[in-house]
Design an enzyme around this catalytic site. Sequence first.
Site, mmCIF file in Angstrom:
data_model
loop_
_atom_site.group_PDB
_atom_site.id
_atom_site.type_symbol
_atom_site.label_atom_id
_atom_site.label_comp_id
_atom_site.label_asym_id
_atom_site.label_seq_id
_atom_site.Cartn_x
_atom_site.Cartn_y
_atom_site.Cartn_z
ATOM 1 N N ASN A 9 0.881 -1.174 0.000
ATOM 2 C CA ASN A 9 0.000 0.000 0.000
ATOM 3 C C ASN A 9 0.915 1.219 0.000
ATOM 4 O O ASN A 9 1.499 1.556 1.013
ATOM 5 C CB ASN A 9 -0.890 -0.025 1.250
ATOM 6 C CG ASN A 9 -1.689 1.262 1.391
ATOM 7 O OD1 ASN A 9 -1.840 2.017 0.437
ATOM 8 N ND2 ASN A 9 -2.210 1.500 2.589
ATOM 9 N N LYS A 11 0.178 4.279 -0.306
ATOM 10 C CA LYS A 11 -0.418 5.483 0.319
ATOM 11 C C LYS A 11 -0.131 6.697 -0.569
ATOM 12 O O LYS A 11 -0.175 6.583 -1.775
ATOM 13 C CB LYS A 11 0.096 5.662 1.752
ATOM 14 C CG LYS A 11 0.035 4.370 2.567
ATOM 15 C CD LYS A 11 0.251 4.598 4.029
ATOM 16 C CE LYS A 11 0.322 3.255 4.737
ATOM 17 N NZ LYS A 11 0.217 3.355 6.173
ATOM 18 N N HIS A 95 -9.368 1.135 4.459
ATOM 19 C CA HIS A 95 -8.109 1.303 5.191
ATOM 20 C C HIS A 95 -8.333 2.214 6.404
ATOM 21 O O HIS A 95 -9.113 3.164 6.327
ATOM 22 C CB HIS A 95 -7.031 1.894 4.273
ATOM 23 C CG HIS A 95 -5.677 1.824 4.889
ATOM 24 N ND1 HIS A 95 -5.225 2.779 5.769
ATOM 25 C CD2 HIS A 95 -4.692 0.888 4.788
ATOM 26 C CE1 HIS A 95 -4.013 2.436 6.172
ATOM 27 N NE2 HIS A 95 -3.659 1.296 5.591
ATOM 28 N N GLU A 97 -6.697 4.540 7.624
ATOM 29 C CA GLU A 97 -6.465 5.981 7.395
ATOM 30 C C GLU A 97 -7.678 6.627 6.734
ATOM 31 O O GLU A 97 -7.987 7.790 6.985
ATOM 32 C CB GLU A 97 -5.189 6.169 6.557
ATOM 33 C CG GLU A 97 -3.948 5.908 7.403
ATOM 34 C CD GLU A 97 -2.763 5.349 6.643
ATOM 35 O OE1 GLU A 97 -2.735 5.459 5.392
ATOM 36 O OE2 GLU A 97 -1.861 4.777 7.291
ATOM 37 N N GLU A 167 -5.894 -5.514 10.038
ATOM 38 C CA GLU A 167 -4.887 -4.514 10.362
ATOM 39 C C GLU A 167 -5.206 -3.842 11.707
ATOM 40 O O GLU A 167 -6.046 -2.934 11.762
ATOM 41 C CB GLU A 167 -4.840 -3.438 9.278
ATOM 42 C CG GLU A 167 -4.456 -3.970 7.915
ATOM 43 C CD GLU A 167 -3.780 -2.895 7.078
ATOM 44 O OE1 GLU A 167 -2.643 -3.132 6.665
ATOM 45 O OE2 GLU A 167 -4.380 -1.838 6.856
ATOM 46 N N GLY A 173 1.998 1.717 10.760
ATOM 47 C CA GLY A 173 2.942 2.827 10.675
ATOM 48 C C GLY A 173 3.581 3.195 12.004
ATOM 49 O O GLY A 173 4.206 4.250 12.129
ATOM 50 N N SER A 213 2.922 -2.791 10.315
ATOM 51 C CA SER A 213 4.375 -2.840 10.530
ATOM 52 C C SER A 213 4.972 -4.213 10.227
ATOM 53 O O SER A 213 5.924 -4.647 10.890
ATOM 54 C CB SER A 213 4.731 -2.387 11.953
ATOM 55 O OG SER A 213 4.291 -1.057 12.167
ATOM 56 N N GLY A 234 2.737 -1.403 4.327
ATOM 57 C CA GLY A 234 2.833 0.035 4.068
ATOM 58 C C GLY A 234 4.287 0.445 3.887
ATOM 59 O O GLY A 234 4.844 0.372 2.793
HETATM 60 C C1 PEP Z 1 -0.864 -0.188 5.881
HETATM 61 O O1 PEP Z 1 -0.844 0.991 5.578
HETATM 62 O O2 PEP Z 1 -1.787 -0.914 5.502
HETATM 63 C C2 PEP Z 1 0.218 -0.696 6.724
HETATM 64 C C3 PEP Z 1 0.141 -1.928 7.181
HETATM 65 O O3 PEP Z 1 1.255 0.157 6.973
HETATM 66 P P1 PEP Z 1 2.641 -0.219 7.731
HETATM 67 O O4 PEP Z 1 3.139 -1.497 7.122
HETATM 68 O O5 PEP Z 1 3.541 0.940 7.454
HETATM 69 O O6 PEP Z 1 2.311 -0.384 9.175
#
Ligand code: PEP
Length: 251
Positions: A9, A11, A95, A97, A167, A173, A213, A234
């Site tokens: 992703n 973003k 998502h 966000e 998630e 993040g 993460s 991400g």
């Molecule tokens: C995401 O944005 O779906 C995500 C999992 O981000 P990150 O891997 O940076 O935590």
Amino acid sequence: MRRTVIAGNWKMNFTPAEATEFIKVVKPLVAGKNKCDVIFCAPYVTIAAAQQAAKGSKIKIGAENVHFAEKGAYTGEVSAKMLTACGVEYVIIGHSERRQYFGETDETVNLRTKAALAAGMKVILCLGEVKEQRLSGITNEVVAMQTKLDLKDVTAEELKNIIIAYEPVWAIGTGLTATPEQAQETCHVIRETLAKLYGKKAANGVTIQYGGSMNEKNAAELLAKPDVDGGLIGGASLVPEKFAAIVDAAQ
Ligand code: PEP
């Protein structure tokens, strides 16, 4: 047999030129890794360049959101018909966000999901608990409720085009990762919920990713869990070598 899917992703990162360069570097690193599918979900304006760069490889390029209406007065939005016309097969919906900063709810997530499915797209449906919910011990109830609401009126046939990304919001993040046991337990709850809605066989066919993460160091342990069928990545999806190492871990 359900597919293992590693999806990036991006973003709000990468211009078309940057995406082209990224795909050029990552392409040979994931070539021949046939045990999993590889998708990068890109900003709308970057999709065409990424598709062009990914030609002839196993990499698929998806979108990061889609609107539920077919067309009309929705400034700034993009419809499923527009995406499919551009050859986009996959789309992330729900998502955290989007839920956190752009007011999306389970109701709009459900509407967007149904619109994408009706247009023949495959949906990466994101859900997960916030920190306070995990600390209060209600994670299982929260993800079961999100699963039911986000998939309301989605048919068993359409479910074949759904990937669920579990998630935990507190892990996105932040550098905090769910333990493999936490990821397994919650992905299992999601699968049990799917089994109640659609039957065991259909539920066993759904790819459930973990996201939050995930990186080149923790991926193997997380992906080894029986109900974790891939990752939504991400930060590590912006670094070719890190992303490729996660794909390696999924082999
Ligand atoms: C995401 O944005 O779906 C995500 C999992 O981000 P990150 O891997 O940076 O935590």
